[in-house]
Design an enzyme around this catalytic site. Structure first.
Site, PDB file in Angstrom:
ATOM      1  N   TRP A 144       0.813  -1.040   0.015  1.00 35.93           N
ATOM      2  CA  TRP A 144       0.099   0.068  -0.093  1.00 35.93           C
ATOM      3  C   TRP A 144       0.832   1.294  -0.080  1.00 35.93           C
ATOM      4  O   TRP A 144       1.918   1.287   0.561  1.00 35.93           O
ATOM      5  CB  TRP A 144      -0.903  -0.178   1.409  1.00 35.93           C
ATOM      6  CG  TRP A 144      -1.646   1.272   1.518  1.00 35.93           C
ATOM      7  CD1 TRP A 144      -2.921   1.580   0.895  1.00 35.93           C
ATOM      8  CD2 TRP A 144      -1.393   2.524   2.159  1.00 35.93           C
ATOM      9  NE1 TRP A 144      -3.343   2.651   1.384  1.00 35.93           N
ATOM     10  CE2 TRP A 144      -2.517   3.154   2.153  1.00 35.93           C
ATOM     11  CE3 TRP A 144       0.010   2.718   2.854  1.00 35.93           C
ATOM     12  CZ2 TRP A 144      -2.199   4.742   2.657  1.00 35.93           C
ATOM     13  CZ3 TRP A 144       0.044   4.164   3.385  1.00 35.93           C
ATOM     14  CH2 TRP A 144      -1.157   4.873   3.283  1.00 35.93           C
ATOM     15  N   SER A 202       4.370  -6.257   2.283  1.00 36.97           N
ATOM     16  CA  SER A 202       3.776  -5.627   3.225  1.00 36.97           C
ATOM     17  C   SER A 202       2.193  -5.983   2.975  1.00 36.97           C
ATOM     18  O   SER A 202       1.749  -7.293   3.160  1.00 36.97           O
ATOM     19  CB  SER A 202       3.783  -4.076   2.785  1.00 36.97           C
ATOM     20  OG  SER A 202       3.135  -3.383   3.924  1.00 36.97           O
ATOM     21  N   THR A 203       1.225  -5.014   2.701  1.00 38.77           N
ATOM     22  CA  THR A 203      -0.285  -5.323   2.284  1.00 38.77           C
ATOM     23  C   THR A 203      -0.116  -6.550   1.226  1.00 38.77           C
ATOM     24  O   THR A 203      -1.119  -7.375   1.417  1.00 38.77           O
ATOM     25  CB  THR A 203      -0.728  -4.031   1.971  1.00 38.77           C
ATOM     26  OG1 THR A 203      -0.810  -3.219   2.853  1.00 38.77           O
ATOM     27  CG2 THR A 203      -2.273  -4.375   1.522  1.00 38.77           C
ATOM     28  N   ALA A 211       8.348  -8.420   4.415  1.00 41.98           N
ATOM     29  CA  ALA A 211       8.021  -7.452   5.486  1.00 41.98           C
ATOM     30  C   ALA A 211       6.343  -7.469   5.381  1.00 41.98           C
ATOM     31  O   ALA A 211       5.768  -6.511   5.170  1.00 41.98           O
ATOM     32  CB  ALA A 211       8.502  -6.257   4.929  1.00 41.98           C
ATOM     33  N   ASP A 255      12.515  -2.724  10.558  1.00 40.99           N
ATOM     34  CA  ASP A 255      11.268  -2.339   9.839  1.00 40.99           C
ATOM     35  C   ASP A 255      10.554  -1.411  10.821  1.00 40.99           C
ATOM     36  O   ASP A 255      10.115  -1.771  11.985  1.00 40.99           O
ATOM     37  CB  ASP A 255      10.475  -3.289   9.407  1.00 40.99           C
ATOM     38  CG  ASP A 255       9.409  -3.376   8.639  1.00 40.99           C
ATOM     39  OD1 ASP A 255       8.585  -2.159   8.836  1.00 40.99           O
ATOM     40  OD2 ASP A 255       9.113  -4.173   7.866  1.00 40.99           O
ATOM     41  N   HIS A 312      11.598  -1.617   6.024  1.00 42.07           N
ATOM     42  CA  HIS A 312      10.447  -1.931   5.322  1.00 42.07           C
ATOM     43  C   HIS A 312      10.492  -2.304   3.991  1.00 42.07           C
ATOM     44  O   HIS A 312      10.073  -3.318   3.453  1.00 42.07           O
ATOM     45  CB  HIS A 312       9.262  -1.216   5.642  1.00 42.07           C
ATOM     46  CG  HIS A 312       8.117  -1.626   5.392  1.00 42.07           C
ATOM     47  ND1 HIS A 312       7.444  -2.608   5.929  1.00 42.07           N
ATOM     48  CD2 HIS A 312       7.012  -1.302   4.472  1.00 42.07           C
ATOM     49  CE1 HIS A 312       6.271  -3.267   5.398  1.00 42.07           C
ATOM     50  NE2 HIS A 312       5.840  -2.087   4.544  1.00 42.07           N
TER      51      HIS A 312
END
Length: 276
Positions: A31, A97-98, A122, A227, A256
């Protein structure tokens, strides 16, 4: 531009490079970015003989700026429709991530034979927000702050995030890349404010515990120990205990966005896992 149209009429943009009979590697972005965040890795895997695919999540990049369906169940369903449309078999799904949450939900529910392996980089699972069930998570006020900043001045917020914690450029001695900052801003501003706003709840409040438990294929979990966006203690270090067939690798000092700041470290790890 290549797109598929989902059952609810949403156009999803995707890139599909390389021999169609080669092992597919599917990339899932974070995101509020787009498939362009994986340019380095797509070119790397393409050069190593793979078929590489990256889509823009609904509401992001060049996909439709939907005001509904901006949740993990729908994101995963969109991926399932893409995999079916492209007839992807024995694919390796890599999510950051997302996108790592999207991978976890999709892989846990995927048709037999569609997925061979998965990578969480991450990634947000098992769940980010603090609750009675997750007392070590981040307080809801953190994510409320994201929403407030996006609504007040999205353009400035999308400069502040990559300039600061996302790539660790706020750390003393960091080697700052203006190109990465500008590209983050470009990708973010290409998407829609409403779906990106909704996605904050999707990535922070979705509980992926049961998804992780359900995954049977090998999963590689990569995470930077510095992160500042998805703290490692409440994500990777918990996810690895929930996975049946997981391998964890952590990196001291990396941020991150570690695959973008340190592709020389991450790309060989990904390739070795793909070939294993």
């Amino acid at each position: 531009m290549s797109t598929i149209t989902t059952q609810d009429g949403t156009n999803i943009f995707y890139k599909d490079w390389g021999p169609k009979d080669a092992r597919p590697v599917v990339f899932h972005h974070g995101w509020p970015l787009s498939g362009d965040d994986w340019d380095n890795q797509m070119l790397f895997f393409l050069a190593n003989g793979y078929r590489v695919i990256a889509h823009d999540r609904r509401g992001h990049g060049r996909s439709d700026q939907t005001d509904t369906g901006n949740d993990m169940d729908t994101y995963a369903a969109d991926v399932a429709e893409l995999a079916s449309a492209l007839d992807l078999k024995n694919a390796i799904h890599i999510g950051h991530s997302t996108g790592g949450g999207e991978v976890a939900r999709y892989v846990a529910r995927a048709e037999k034979g569609r997925v061979a392996k998965a990578v969480l980089i991450a990634a947000v699972p098992p769940v980010m927000v603090r609750s009675e069930r997750n007392p070590e998570g981040l307080p809801i006020e953190v994510f409320d702050g994201f929403r407030s900043a996006l609504a007040a001045n999205r353009a400035q917020f999308y400069i502040d995030v990559p300039t600061g914690p996302f790539y660790g450029f706020n750390r003393e001695g960091a080697e700052i890349s203006q190109g990465l900052i500008d590209n983050w801003w470009r990708q973010g501003m290409a998407g829609g404010a409403k779906p990106q706003y909704d996605c904050i709840a999707a990535f922070s409040e979705t509980d992926f515990t049961e998804d992780l438990k359900a995954i049977t294929v090998p999963v590689l979990v990569l995470h930077g120990e510095d992160d500042q966006v998805v703290p490692i203690a409440d994500s990777a270090l918990r996810s690895i205990d929930l996975l049946r067939n997981g391998t964890l690798k952590t990196y001291p000092g990396l941020p991150h966005g570690l695959f973008a700041t340190n592709p020389d470290v991450i790309n060989p790890e990904l390739l070795a896992f793909a070939k294993a």
